[in-house]
Design an enzyme around this catalytic site. Sequence first.
Site, PDB file in Angstrom:
ATOM      1  N   GLU A  15       8.545  33.889 -10.864  1.00  0.00           N
ATOM      2  CA  GLU A  15       9.771  34.033 -11.626  1.00  0.00           C
ATOM      3  C   GLU A  15      10.711  32.927 -11.164  1.00  0.00           C
ATOM      4  OE1 GLU A  15       9.529  38.822 -12.254  1.00  0.00           O
ATOM      5  OE2 GLU A  15      11.164  37.993 -11.107  1.00  0.00           O
ATOM      6  N   ALA A 123      18.579  38.869  -9.578  1.00  0.00           N
ATOM      7  CA  ALA A 123      18.653  38.664  -8.127  1.00  0.00           C
ATOM      8  C   ALA A 123      17.776  37.480  -7.746  1.00  0.00           C
ATOM      9  CB  ALA A 123      18.172  39.917  -7.399  1.00  0.00           C
ATOM     10  N   LYS A 124      17.924  37.012  -6.567  1.00  0.00           N
ATOM     11  CA  LYS A 124      17.032  35.980  -6.030  1.00  0.00           C
ATOM     12  C   LYS A 124      17.104  36.061  -4.518  1.00  0.00           C
ATOM     13  CE  LYS A 124      14.416  32.860  -7.973  1.00  0.00           C
ATOM     14  NZ  LYS A 124      13.745  33.041  -9.279  1.00  0.00           N
ATOM     15  N   GLY A 125      16.037  35.648  -3.865  1.00  0.00           N
ATOM     16  CA  GLY A 125      16.061  35.676  -2.414  1.00  0.00           C
ATOM     17  C   GLY A 125      15.207  34.565  -1.843  1.00  0.00           C
TER      18      GLY A 125
END
Length: 435
Positions: A15, A123-125
């Site tokens: 993603e 979101a992202k991390g």
Amino acid sequence: MPYNKDSYSTGYYKEPGPKLDMENPFESMMERFRFAADLLNLDEGMFQYLSNPVKQVTVSIPIVMDSGEIKVFEGYRVIHDDVLGPSKGGIRFAPDIILDEVKALAAWMTWKCAVVNVPFGGAKGGIRCNPKELSQRELEHLTRRYTANMLEVFGPDKDIPAPDMNTNEQIMAWIMDTFSMHSRKTETAVVTGKPILLGGSKGRKEATGRGVVTVTLSALNKLGMMANKCTVAVQGFGNVGSVSAKLMHEQGARVVAISDVTGGYYNKDGIDIPTAIDYYSSNGGSLDGFSKADKITNEELLELEVDVLIPAAKEDQISKNNAAKINAKIIAEGANGPITANADKILDDKGIIVIPDILANAGGVTVSYFEWVQDRQGYFWTEERVNRRLNRMMREAFNNLYALKEKYDITLRQSAYVYAIDKVARTLRMRGIYS
Ligand code: NAD
């Protein structure tokens, strides 16, 4: 499944976000946001709300390295928004990752999920590390400790990670297992992009390319064109490019050019894509030496006179330097950011329809959503059902954006932001601001 260091970036359920202007990635995201906000007359308070991530978590991750020394890594998770549902977004391992980049990519996930009507926020991390320098044991410990430090953040109803740059199925399996150990029960839905054995979804491998083709067919339909009378050029022959080429070929289109990092391959009578795929895999993932077509450059491929051009390799391929020379009627952005911002207007003036990345390559996140649904149901769909539902969602999303394009006389890229921001803002207004 042994963890192969050389294939850590070949997970299928990426993603990834677009590569953003590294000077200030958050600002480049905000520019597009501002355009849509102005068009929608979004009030200042709402603008402020949607500009700021709801949560930014930074953690230190201490690891005992194979040498016995202790090293401390920095990990991030940014929840941009959870208005539409639990937040969703990939986790990337990279040596140069910074919080600003993670913030921008988290916002991008909010808009991407909203565009395809997936009930997730964004979101992202990531972890600042160089996975190539880590042993498998070190990577596992890093992943598990990061997950343990994020136990309050992650959760099937709260925040659901996925693979992204340099993370893969194995890393998702470790996240799932660590979270499950702490929950004292197996929680497959806490993460997507898992191996099928652990609750992954069928159809995931082809999902992004399949989505690219579905929206391309919708665009052809709007122009009154038939796939089986079309010519196609595809840049990049990896997961997204080869699947897009294969499915366009199956639709009867004449795929006249394909390419990879070794250059372009052109045959005016059309390339037999299954033969090219066999060649690519038997040749160690390379088209080098493919004899059923003439050699051209990647630049020449982009400028071919074709009905459909699918850039599916990397960012910044069509810029103000070559935009005037592009001859396609439709460009479907399989890759993230293959067209630079200053090329957009040139292509639009030429009457070229650009299906933006935020829609065109959203098939991956859509099947990611299906994986989460199946895990929660404990009931797994056939590949045929996954594909049918994916096609329906992509088609509907295309039609929604096309209607906005006509209503406001804007590009499909602008429509995507308008659609997404309007959807999130309206939902937020209905929910109200809790205090
Ligand atoms: P991949 O690594 O499987 O394939 C990339 C392909 O591009 C390879 O064939 C490579 O040889 C080729 N390539 C590299 N540099 C090139 C160049 N300069 N010119 C021409 N070809 C070149 O990658 P992928 O998963 O297919 O991803 C491609 C793009 O799509 C990336 O921008 C990625 O962020 C985006 N994307 C992928 C997914 C996914 O599910 N895989 C989802 C959304 C977006």
